[in-house]
Design a protein around this motif. Structure first.
Motif, PDB file in Angstrom:
ATOM      1  N   ARG A 136      88.428  83.068  53.387  1.00 11.78           N
ATOM      2  CA  ARG A 136      88.775  81.758  52.843  1.00 11.78           C
ATOM      3  C   ARG A 136      90.232  81.401  53.140  1.00 11.78           C
ATOM      4  O   ARG A 136      90.560  80.255  53.472  1.00 11.78           O
ATOM      5  CB  ARG A 136      88.521  81.718  51.333  1.00 11.78           C
ATOM      6  CG  ARG A 136      87.038  81.712  50.959  1.00 11.78           C
ATOM      7  CD  ARG A 136      86.839  81.306  49.506  1.00 11.78           C
ATOM      8  NE  ARG A 136      87.339  82.309  48.578  1.00 11.78           N
ATOM      9  CZ  ARG A 136      86.608  83.275  48.067  1.00 11.78           C
ATOM     10  NH1 ARG A 136      85.335  83.419  48.411  1.00 11.78           N
ATOM     11  NH2 ARG A 136      87.120  84.134  47.200  1.00 11.78           N
TER      12      ARG A 136
ATOM     13  N   ARG B 108      91.665  78.241  55.243  1.00  9.41           N
ATOM     14  CA  ARG B 108      92.638  77.300  54.676  1.00  9.41           C
ATOM     15  C   ARG B 108      93.867  77.171  55.564  1.00  9.41           C
ATOM     16  O   ARG B 108      94.362  76.062  55.813  1.00  9.41           O
ATOM     17  CB  ARG B 108      93.064  77.754  53.267  1.00  9.41           C
ATOM     18  CG  ARG B 108      92.042  77.506  52.180  1.00  9.41           C
ATOM     19  CD  ARG B 108      92.691  77.594  50.801  1.00  9.41           C
ATOM     20  NE  ARG B 108      93.336  78.888  50.585  1.00  9.41           N
ATOM     21  CZ  ARG B 108      92.742  79.917  49.998  1.00  9.41           C
ATOM     22  NH1 ARG B 108      91.476  79.817  49.595  1.00  9.41           N
ATOM     23  NH2 ARG B 108      93.393  81.045  49.819  1.00  9.41           N
TER      24      ARG B 108
ATOM     25  N   THR C 149      93.155  75.268  58.743  1.00 11.76           N
ATOM     26  CA  THR C 149      92.979  73.842  58.442  1.00 11.76           C
ATOM     27  C   THR C 149      94.330  73.183  58.198  1.00 11.76           C
ATOM     28  O   THR C 149      94.612  72.081  58.706  1.00 11.76           O
ATOM     29  CB  THR C 149      92.071  73.668  57.215  1.00 11.76           C
ATOM     30  OG1 THR C 149      90.806  74.287  57.473  1.00 11.76           O
ATOM     31  CG2 THR C 149      91.846  72.200  56.906  1.00 11.76           C
ATOM     32  N   LYS C 150      95.192  73.850  57.415  1.00 13.82           N
ATOM     33  CA  LYS C 150      96.531  73.315  57.138  1.00 13.82           C
ATOM     34  C   LYS C 150      97.339  73.157  58.426  1.00 13.82           C
ATOM     35  O   LYS C 150      98.159  72.243  58.559  1.00 13.82           O
ATOM     36  CB  LYS C 150      97.288  74.237  56.190  1.00 13.82           C
ATOM     37  CG  LYS C 150      96.819  74.173  54.747  1.00 13.82           C
ATOM     38  CD  LYS C 150      97.646  75.136  53.894  1.00 13.82           C
ATOM     39  CE  LYS C 150      97.165  75.154  52.459  1.00 13.82           C
ATOM     40  NZ  LYS C 150      97.939  76.132  51.643  1.00 13.82           N
TER      41      LYS C 150
END
Length: 241
Positions: A203, A207, A210-211
Motif C-alpha cells: 500500500r 501511495r 501515485t504521489k
C-alpha cells in the motif's frame, strides 16, 4: 533431567536470541527446547496469515521426526492441539496423549504413553505462535520451563523483525504511516504478522508512486518488475537446492 542441567541449557538458549538469521535461530531453539525438557520432538509454529478467529499457523522450525502432514500443515484457531493452545492462550500439559481428551486432535492418536506439552509464543500480550514438544514422559514442572522458552522465542522473533525493519527506511516509514492512519493506535514499532507487513508495504509503495505522479500503466510495470525479480529469485533458489 537435573535442575542444574536445565538451568545451564536455558542459559545456552539465551545466548543466541539476537544472533544470526531468524530461520537459524528458530531451528536452534527448537533443538535446545527439546534438549531442555527431554523431548523427542519439538515444533515451532507461527501465525503467517489472518487475524482474530481467522489466524492460521504453519511450521517454521522442528526437531526430531514428524509426520509429513505436519511439515506442511496450516493450523487455524481451535484446530488440533496447537490450534487449541492458540485459541485458549494457555500452556497445555498432557501426561498421556493417547488416553486424554486430546487424543482425537493428536497427529499420532494411537501413541499411548506419549506425553505432550505446548505453550503459546507471545510478544507482549499478543500470541504469535505455539511451541509444541512430545516425548515418553514429562514432569509437570517442565511446563513452566517450556513457557519460559516460548517467551524467549517470542523475544528472538521480535528482535529479528525489528532489525529487519531498521535496515529498511522504507519499511520504517510505511509502518509508521499505517499506525498513524489507525485512530487511537500508538505509533510504535512492534511485531507484525509478516503477511500484514507485506500488504502495508504494498500500500505504501502504491501511495508513494501515485504521489510521485506515475500513471496507472507505470505502476503496473513496477509491479510486473517485482514479480519478475521474485521469479528470478525462485529460479535461483531452485538451482541451489
Amino acid at each position: 533431567m537435573e535442575t542444574a542441567d536445565k538451568l545451564v541449557r536455558l542459559q545456552d538458549l539465551r545466548q543466541f536470541l539476537a544472533g544470526g538469521s531468524l530461520e537459524d535461530n528458530l531451528q536452534r531453539q527448537a533443538e535446545q527446547a527439546a534438549l531442555l525438557v527431554g523431548a523427542d520432538h519439538c515444533s515451532i509454529m507461527l501465525i503467517n496469515s489472518g487475524s482474530g478467529e481467522e489466524m492460521r499457523m504453519s511450521m517454521y522450525a522442528r526437531h526430531g521426526d514428524l509426520p509429513d502432514a505436519a511439515l506442511h500443515a496450516s493450523i487455524g484457531t481451535g484446530e488440533g492441539i496447537c490450534g487449541h493452545v492458540l485459541a485458549s492462550g494457555e500452556a497445555l500439559f498432557v501426561e498421556d496423549i493417547g488416553r486424554s481428551p486430546f487424543a482425537l486432535l493428536a497427529r499420532r492418536p494411537d501413541a499411548a504413553g506419549r506425553a505432550l506439552m505446548a505453550a503459546p509464543v507471545r510478544i507482549g500480550d499478543k500470541i504469535i505462535g505455539v511451541v509444541n514438544v512430545s516425548g515418553a514422559r514429562f514432569d509437570p514442572l517442565d511446563l513452566p520451563l517450556l513457557d519460559i522458552v516460548a517467551s524467549l522465542i517470542g523475544k528472538s522473533i521480535q528482535v529479528s523483525q525489528l532489525q529487519r525493519v531498521l535496515d529498511s527506511r522504507f519499511a520504517q516509514l510505511a509502518l509508521l504511516q499505517e499506525a498513524q492512519h489507525k485512530v487511537g493506535e500508538q505509533v510504535r514499532t512492534a511485531y507484525q504478522n509478516p503477511e500484514d507487513v507485506a500488504r502495508i508495504l504494498a500500500r505504501a509503495f502504491f501511495r508513494e508512486m501515485t504521489k510521485a505522479g506515475f500513471a496507472s500503466g507505470q505502476i503496473v510495470s513496477a509491479a510486473t518488475e517485482l514479480i519478475d525479480q521474485l521469479n528470478r529469485q525462485l529460479q535461483a533458489d531452485g538451482k541451489a537446492a
